[in-house]
Design an enzyme around this catalytic site. Structure first.
Site, PDB file in Angstrom:
ATOM      1  N   GLU A 171      50.808  47.849  -3.685  1.00 22.28           N
ATOM      2  CA  GLU A 171      50.371  46.548  -3.196  1.00 22.28           C
ATOM      3  C   GLU A 171      51.288  45.470  -3.748  1.00 22.28           C
ATOM      4  O   GLU A 171      51.645  45.495  -4.935  1.00 22.28           O
ATOM      5  CB  GLU A 171      48.931  46.237  -3.607  1.00 22.28           C
ATOM      6  CG  GLU A 171      48.452  44.879  -3.103  1.00 22.28           C
ATOM      7  CD  GLU A 171      46.994  44.612  -3.446  1.00 22.28           C
ATOM      8  OE1 GLU A 171      46.192  45.575  -3.426  1.00 22.28           O
ATOM      9  OE2 GLU A 171      46.654  43.446  -3.738  1.00 22.28           O
ATOM     10  N   GLU A 176      48.155  34.535  -2.858  1.00 22.41           N
ATOM     11  CA  GLU A 176      46.748  34.828  -3.132  1.00 22.41           C
ATOM     12  C   GLU A 176      46.185  33.698  -3.990  1.00 22.41           C
ATOM     13  O   GLU A 176      46.590  33.513  -5.138  1.00 22.41           O
ATOM     14  CB  GLU A 176      46.575  36.171  -3.846  1.00 22.41           C
ATOM     15  CG  GLU A 176      45.106  36.517  -4.088  1.00 22.41           C
ATOM     16  CD  GLU A 176      44.916  37.838  -4.815  1.00 22.41           C
ATOM     17  OE1 GLU A 176      43.782  38.347  -4.816  1.00 22.41           O
ATOM     18  OE2 GLU A 176      45.897  38.352  -5.389  1.00 22.41           O
TER      19      GLU A 176
END
Length: 281
Positions: A171, A176
């Site tokens: 990932e 974010e």
């Protein structure tokens, strides 16, 4: 000239030529390796995988993107994703901009399928690109970037990220936000082995560019360079070679961003999404 002198000179010339040939033979593999490296670099061809016109219309969008997460509607937080070619209440386009809207619901829709302890409090949206990122010998370099207006209100959890097709991890989180103005750029090698770059972004609700540049550096490893507004923020090393990854844009709610999310609607905008790569053959 005396015969003995002629013989001596002939022998000396032979030795010199022999030594010169041996030196040349020793240098040749190094020169060949350098030449091969130069030729390999010259052979790389940059190509666009996804250009910034994919939000120009619904037909362009649906040719390049899929609705929801690759695995369905739920993931980690309290928002359930909705969207399809006939449902644009939470995923819609306008003038080249993709908007994801999270709306709080006032009825019981049960709990998240990804976590039986998480009740669903919101309807929101997620999309994932049909193209996937795969770093290998054929495609040793990748660039993924886009412009975003990201909410930072408590309980909002917008993201722009790469995640494993066949397993998790790998990932790489390019954008974010977890309920404030700090952007997290994370690399998950395992669920315990995680590197993070935290950057305070001035007014994340304004347009900012978020970018990752990934380069193959060994048979197993890549260097992942993270940027915000074309400013380099740091690099992580990860064993992502040969591991295909989805490209996802979504707005999850609550979860890691706090348990008291907004009562009204929350919006997350994206434009100019670009994916490119270097091709070796």
């Amino acid at each position: 000239m005396k015969t003995s002198m002629k013989i001596l000179l002939a022998l000396s010339s032979s030795v010199i030529l022999s030594c010169g040939k041996q030196a040349s033979d020793k240098l040749q593999p190094v020169e060949n390796a350098a030449l091969a490296k130069t030729e390999a670099a010259a052979a790389l061809t940059w190509e666009t995988v996804l250009d910034n016109s994919s939000f120009a219309s619904y037909s362009a969008f649906e040719a390049a993107w899929n609705y929801l997460y690759p695995w369905g509607s739920d993931h980690n937080g309290t928002a359930r994703m909705y969207g399809s070619s006939s449902d644009h209440n939470h995923i819609y386009l306008n003038a080249g901009i993709l908007t994801i809207k999270a709306a709080r619901i006032n009825w019981n829709e049960g709990n998240s399928s990804s976590d039986p302890y998480l009740p669903i409090h919101y309807h929101s949206g997620a999309v994932h690109a049909k193209a996937q990122v795969l770093i290998n010998d054929q495609f040793p370099e990748w660039e993924v970037k886009g412009d975003f207006q990201a909410p930072s209100v408590a309980g909002s959890w917008p993201a722009f990220w790469l995640t494993g097709v066949n397993s998790w991890p790998p990932e790489s989180d390019i954008l974010e936000f977890k309920g404030n103005a700090t952007n997290w750029q994370n690399t998950f090698r395992t669920w315990q082995d995680v590197s993070s770059i935290l950057t305070n972004v001035s007014s994340p609700g304004n347009w900012h560019n978020y970018r990752v540049w990934i380069t193959k550096v060994s048979a197993t490893d890549v260097n992942i360079h993270y940027y915000i507004d074309n400013v380099w923020k740091g690099m992580h090393v990860a064993n992502f070679v040969g591991k295909p990854m989805y490209i996802i844009i979504n707005m999850q709610m609550e979860g890691s961003s706090g348990s008291n999310g907004p009562a009204g609607d929350t919006y997350y905008n994206a434009k100019n999404i670009y994916v490119g790569r270097n091709r070796a053959w």
